[in-house]
Design a protein around this motif. Structure first.
Motif, PDB file in Angstrom:
ATOM      1  N   TYR A  73      37.569  10.842  77.200  1.00  0.00           N
ATOM      2  CA  TYR A  73      37.047  11.013  78.559  1.00  0.00           C
ATOM      3  C   TYR A  73      36.999   9.696  79.312  1.00  0.00           C
ATOM      4  N   GLU A 113      30.512  -3.483  83.232  1.00  0.00           N
ATOM      5  CA  GLU A 113      30.415  -2.023  83.308  1.00  0.00           C
ATOM      6  C   GLU A 113      31.413  -1.327  82.409  1.00  0.00           C
ATOM      7  N   GLY A 114      31.049  -0.121  82.010  1.00  0.00           N
ATOM      8  CA  GLY A 114      31.998   0.669  81.231  1.00  0.00           C
ATOM      9  C   GLY A 114      31.759   0.580  79.740  1.00  0.00           C
ATOM     10  N   LEU A 115      30.663  -0.072  79.331  1.00  0.00           N
ATOM     11  CA  LEU A 115      30.391  -0.211  77.898  1.00  0.00           C
ATOM     12  C   LEU A 115      30.136   1.160  77.285  1.00  0.00           C
ATOM     13  N   ILE A 116      30.788   1.420  76.178  1.00  0.00           N
ATOM     14  CA  ILE A 116      30.584   2.680  75.470  1.00  0.00           C
ATOM     15  C   ILE A 116      29.865   2.369  74.175  1.00  0.00           C
ATOM     16  N   THR A 117      28.754   3.046  73.944  1.00  0.00           N
ATOM     17  CA  THR A 117      28.015   2.799  72.706  1.00  0.00           C
ATOM     18  C   THR A 117      28.704   3.525  71.565  1.00  0.00           C
TER      19      THR A 117
ATOM     20  N   THR B  45      25.655   1.212  81.500  1.00  0.00           N
ATOM     21  CA  THR B  45      26.472   1.483  80.325  1.00  0.00           C
ATOM     22  C   THR B  45      26.680   2.977  80.210  1.00  0.00           C
ATOM     23  N   GLY B  46      27.554   3.379  79.332  1.00  0.00           N
ATOM     24  CA  GLY B  46      27.811   4.799  79.165  1.00  0.00           C
ATOM     25  C   GLY B  46      26.757   5.443  78.293  1.00  0.00           C
ATOM     26  N   CYS B  47      26.946   6.714  78.048  1.00  0.00           N
ATOM     27  CA  CYS B  47      25.969   7.515  77.314  1.00  0.00           C
ATOM     28  C   CYS B  47      25.665   6.974  75.923  1.00  0.00           C
ATOM     29  N   PHE B  48      24.381   6.942  75.563  1.00  0.00           N
ATOM     30  CA  PHE B  48      24.002   6.543  74.209  1.00  0.00           C
ATOM     31  C   PHE B  48      24.067   7.737  73.255  1.00  0.00           C
ATOM     32  N   ASN B 362      31.895  14.486  77.587  1.00  0.00           N
ATOM     33  CA  ASN B 362      32.630  13.558  76.727  1.00  0.00           C
ATOM     34  C   ASN B 362      33.735  14.268  75.966  1.00  0.00           C
TER      35      ASN B 362
END
Lengths: 132, 597
Positions: A73, A113-117, B45-48, B362
């Motif tokens: 995504y 920005e745009g960090l994905i955990t 930041t994106g979803c945790f 996602n």
């Protein structure tokens, strides 16, 4: 690669490769280039990274390709691994984000920005001696 | 200039609804007011991955502290205690629901660790075109261990003990399959990898083939050693050109390094692998059709028994396994069957990769231990439904599977549970649907697909699926009757009982499961001639709401068939006979005067 003559040679080769990776002192930029990543523009991002790193004069950064990171995504996705092994993944990477990643994150450790955990355990990180 | 602290605010689509964006803006203001702008950075930041129950969330670097359920009133405390005085705000930390312990950082929380990458361990972290990368991740060590430290019987015993079951959808115990091929008499045996991946919406195998091709090669070689084969084939669909390229590259590299070919790793074991390309036939994912296709014949199934393990490719004992099944093999050999069995459920050990698609935020691949619930996959890892809409159904197992509804969300996923609920796990495709999806239309889509793909050999499938498809099209066109509903049920059962292969035997699953769980939708289509989800265009009507229409003529001007009449400043009317239900009028109207229903 030269022919690996025995199981012992294979194990030594593996040990050498692990050592070389840990001691490389390089920052690794890995761009997702499975079909989904390429369709989203991963190849252009890959080329732009190389181009930009050269103009910025950053020599201890290596740009490589990888397969699907599973964050479909958010393609194009990029994983940056520092020399001491800390890695972070950024998604929705376009050219301006590449600029930000290079000047702010790689040079200064500043999260952009745009960090994905990362939301998984990778079996490769589980030591085999633990057994479970 | 480096920042002393960095604050990451989760602004995933779910959290955005709970005001995360506003929270971030407020936090930035407080930081600015306290004069910390140059020391503390705030980033989105994106979803945790927590699902709405715990948001909004904030993570502080470099300590990696995680705060959950953060509200506006907490911000000042976070700034003063944590950012300025380096003291954690304890009441905002996550408390593990099982152990009741406070968890400081995101690395320790359970909700973020529900995925375990075994099959997809290397895809996404190695360069698939570099053999060195694969070796660095313990590549080919499993093959070396088998060839030098384990007998063929020990290898088979290990795979049997692991409980690994076929990941292509059949769920047959892999070790047992290998043992059958091992026991079959004959000098010549074959190892085949089913890389056809025909289910619409499935891309799990593609990600392994494109991202970690050597894992499949190594596993096939291990299988070859175990069953007594020196020749392997990967049957791969031609629609995967990048995977084909990377596999060919990997095979060449492995041969050069003595990891495939003659006298592997200096032992007496020889094993070669070739590719065979498919040509767009879904039925060739069925193992007997696949084998015939490889033999140069038309892809048509033959009855089993005999099973390929006894008589397969060229009539010789052949082991056929799916890509994902093979990808597990090196890990089982290296870490042991016991370790593998410790993951998953009692009857379904290990993990399963799902290709999450449809109306989820996602979309992508998730690999979870068997026993993880549908709710966790869709709402936690999947990030919930797009646009904040309501979940309606999830289709699993592709054209062979069925639809599960809200009542099934807490089902632990494994081979047997989903079958009990009226679907199946299949190869791992998971299509999520929301309130705007019409379940009758979904059934029709899958039947239309099956009709196209039926090989035609057996009557129940060739004619039966065509009839099912005709009836479903009749219903979605507004011409269905109650008799048609009965016919669907009867026909569906008969086809399932009498078709020659899995394609036909499971063809009616989408219809039967949607009829069972969404009966009211079928009734609405047949009795009321209405599509509740608003999808079946034949059952929709676009009408002008007279009270709202001001006669601006915008709709009439965009109508491609001139179905709208009305003079300027007069109420407009849509001619239902001429209307082609394209919806252009609804989009053009600035006064919400066009009603769709």
């Amino acid at each position: 690669m030269d022919r690996i003559k025995s199981f012992d040679d294979l194990k030594s080769l593996r040990d050498d490769l692990v050592k070389a990776k840990n001691e490389s002192g390089l920052t690794r930029v890995s761009v997702s280039m499975a079909t989904c990543g390429i369709a989203a523009g991963g190849k252009e991002i890959f080329e732009y990274f190389k181009e930009k790193l050269e103009t910025e004069g950053l020599e201890n950064v290596e740009v490589t390709q990888t397969g699907c990171m599973s964050y479909c995504y958010a393609e194009p996705t990029v994983e940056i691994t520092s020399p001491d092994g800390i890695s972070r993944i950024f998604g929705d990477v376009d050219k301006s984000r590449v600029d930000e990643i290079i000047t702010k994150y790689i040079e200064n450790d500043e999260i952009v920005e745009g960090l994905i955990t990362k939301n998984y355990i990778n079996v490769n990180d589980i030591s085999q001696k633990e057994g479970s | 200039m480096s920042y002393r602290k960095q604050v990451l605010v989760c602004v995933g689509p779910d959290c955005e609804d709970s005001g995360a964006k506003l929270l971030k803006d407020n936090l930035e203001k407080i930081i600015k007011d306290k004069g910390l702008k140059n020391e503390v950075k705030v980033a989105k930041t994106g979803c945790f991955g927590c699902s709405r129950t715990k948001g909004p969330m904030i993570k502080i670097l470099p300590e990696r502290t995680l705060y959950i359920g953060v509200e506006y009133n907490d911000l000042t405390r976070i700034v003063e205690d944590d950012l300025i005085n380096n003291k954690r705000v304890e009441d905002l930390l996550y408390r593990d629901p099982k152990t009741n312990e406070l968890k400081q950082s995101i690395e320790d929380v359970d909700f973020n660790k529900k995925q375990i990458k075994i099959v997809t361990r290397n895809a996404g972290s190695i360069d698939p075109e570099k053999l060195e990368d694969y070796i660095e991740k313990d590549g080919y060590l499993a093959l070396g261990k088998c060839l030098t430290q384990m007998s063929r019987e020990e290898v088979i015993a290990e795979i049997k003990e692991s409980g690994l079951r076929g990941r292509g959808g059949g769920g047959f115990p892999t070790g047992l399959k290998w043992e059958f091929a091992y026991k079959s008499p004959g000098e010549k045996k074959y190892v085949v990898c089913n890389a056809d991946e025909g289910d619409p919406g499935a891309f799990m195998d593609r990600s392994v083939l494109e991202g970690d091709p050597h894992s499949v090669l190594e596993a096939m070689a291990v299988c070859g050693y175990a069953i007594g084969s020196d020749e392997g084939y990967i049957y791969i669909r031609a629609e995967y050109p990048l995977a084909i390229e990377r596999l060919e590259n990997a095979i060449a590299q492995a041969k050069e390094a003595g990891l495939l070919g003659e006298k592997i790793l200096g032992t007496d074991f020889n094993f070669n692998i070739q590719l065979r390309l498919g040509a767009g036939a879904f039925v060739c994912g069925e193992e007997t059709s696949l084998i015939h296709s490889m033999e140069g014949e038309r892809g048509e199934p033959t009855s089993k028994p005999p099973f390929p393990a006894a008589s397969g490719f060229w009539g010789k004992p052949t082991n056929v396994n799916n890509v994902e099944t093979y990808a597990n093999i090196p890990v089982i050999i290296n870490r042991g069957a016991k370790w593998f069995k410790s993951i998953g459920t009692e009857k379904s050990s290990g993990t399963k990769v799902f290709a999450l698609a449809g109306k989820v935020n996602n979309v992508g691949l998730v690999e979870v231990p068997m026993g993880t619930t549908l709710r966790e996959v869709i709402f936690e890892m999947g990030g919930g439904i797009t646009g904040g809409k309501k979940f309606k159904a999830v289709q699993t197992g592709g054209p062979s599977g069925g639809c599960l509804d809200e009542g099934d969300l807490d089902t632990p996923i494994d081979f047997d549970n989903l079958i009990e609920r009226g679907s199946m796990m299949g190869s791992g495709g998971m299509i999520v649907m929301d309130e705007d999806d019409c379940m009758v239309s979904v059934a029709r889509f899958y039947l239309d697909f099956t009709v196209e793909e039926s090989c035609g050999k057996c009557t129940p499938c060739r004619i039966g699926t065509k009839r099912l498809s005709e009836i479903l099209n009749k219903i979605t066109n507004g011409n269905g009757t109650l008799e048609d509903i009965d016919k669907l049920k009867d026909l569906g059962v008969v086809i399932g009982d009498t078709a020659l292969c899995g394609l036909g035997q499971t063809a009616s699953n989408p219809v039967l499961s949607t009829m069972k769980k969404f009966n009211e939708e079928y009734m609405a289509h047949v009795i009321d001639k209405k599509c509740p989800a608003g999808q079946c265009t034949a059952l929709l009507q676009y009408t002008v709401t007279p009270d709202k229409c001001i006669g601006c003529t915008a709709c009439a001007r965009v109508c491609p068939v001139n179905a709208i009449s009305g003079k300027v400043k007069e109420k407009h009317v849509i001619n239902q006979e001429t209307c082609i239900k394209c919806g252009a009028c609804e989009s053009a109207c600035k006064f919400a005067a066009i009603f769709k229903g």
